[in-house]
Enzyme design. Structure first.
Site, PDB file in Angstrom:
ATOM      1  N   VAL A 102      -3.674   0.407  -0.484  1.00 37.60           N
ATOM      2  CA  VAL A 102      -2.373  -0.573  -0.831  1.00 37.60           C
ATOM      3  C   VAL A 102      -1.432   0.716  -1.396  1.00 37.60           C
ATOM      4  CG1 VAL A 102      -1.309  -2.145  -1.897  1.00 37.60           C
ATOM      5  CG2 VAL A 102      -3.645  -2.527  -1.229  1.00 37.60           C
ATOM      6  N   LYS A 103      -0.345   1.041  -0.668  1.00 39.19           N
ATOM      7  CA  LYS A 103       0.697   1.927  -1.189  1.00 39.19           C
ATOM      8  C   LYS A 103       1.718   1.202  -2.081  1.00 39.19           C
ATOM      9  CE  LYS A 103       3.419   5.518   0.960  1.00 39.19           C
ATOM     10  NZ  LYS A 103       3.867   6.231   1.978  1.00 39.19           N
ATOM     11  N   VAL A 104       1.962   1.518  -3.266  1.00 40.42           N
ATOM     12  CA  VAL A 104       2.513   0.657  -4.383  1.00 40.42           C
ATOM     13  C   VAL A 104       3.892   1.668  -4.945  1.00 40.42           C
ATOM     14  CG1 VAL A 104       2.600  -0.696  -6.572  1.00 40.42           C
ATOM     15  CG2 VAL A 104       0.431  -0.648  -4.926  1.00 40.42           C
TER      16      VAL A 104
END
Length: 218
Positions: A86-88
């Site tokens: 997950v790219k946050v």
């Protein structure tokens, strides 16, 4: 150093993967839009296709900016495939979300890193990767590679397990410089990866070998 390709273009991903050196993929909303991928279902299907091509970490970016929404969006992304990371974004609620994901066994990539302080916060929250944007830092008149060096020193001193993922790579020289500076991962377009193959002396030498082989009747 791991090699990721920064694209949503399936042809480019397949070509890089065929080289046998690809370790993963990073994408973002801009790259998805460039390929004409729109809508939640289409984006999810595209991520699934990428995961079927590359056996490695695939960064899928959340589009929301609040803690609750990022967590819910992240849950949906990781349900697509076990290799999804997950790219946050590097914002206050992003750090909170990274901590939540970490506590729940979900890998994360903290994006839009432009300072060592931001990288420290992300690492403290347990991010799997931090992504300093080298090219954009260079564009602003600073030295992106120096930031990689600084983060690498801090992480080594403090014992952080977070990997430094050099992003916003513009050319093959950037890749080499980031490797020297201590980046664990480099994500870049296909052209930059293929640029590592090129050297005029290689071309001259190969042409000479072919010429000599023809004289020998090979």
């Amino acid at each position: 150093m791991k090699f990721f390709i920064d694209t949503a273009n399936l042809a480019h991903i397949r070509e890089a993967n065929a080289l046998g050196i690809l370790d993963g993929v990073t994408t973002n909303p801009s790259l998805m839009a460039k390929e004409g991928i729109k809508g939640e279902a289409a984006i999810a299907a595209h991520y699934k296709t990428i995961c079927d091509i590359v056996d490695g970490d695939i960064s899928a970016e959340v589009l929301s900016t609040t803690f609750e929404e990022m967590v819910e969006e992240g849950k949906k992304l990781v349900a697509i495939h076990p290799n999804i990371v997950v790219k946050v974004p590097m914002i206050k609620d992003g750090i909170k979300a990274i901590k939540w994901f970490t506590d729940n066994g979900i890998k994360t990539n903290c994006t839009l890193i432009f300072s060592a302080g931001q990288a420290i916060l992300a690492a403290k929250a347990g991010a799997t990767y931090v992504s300093p944007f080298i090219g954009r830092i260079d564009d602003s008149g600073w030295d992106g590679v120096q930031l990689i060096e600084q983060i690498a020193r801090v992480f080594a001193i403090q014992g952080f397990k977070t990997e430094i993922l050099a992003a916003s790579i513009r050319n093959a020289n950037h890749i080499i410089a980031c490797a020297e500076a201590g980046a664990h991962v480099c994500t870049c377009p296909l052209d930059s990866i293929l640029g590592l193959l090129k050297h005029p002396l290689t071309d001259i030498g190969l042409a000479k070998f072919i010429e000599d082989a023809a004289k020998m009747g090979a």
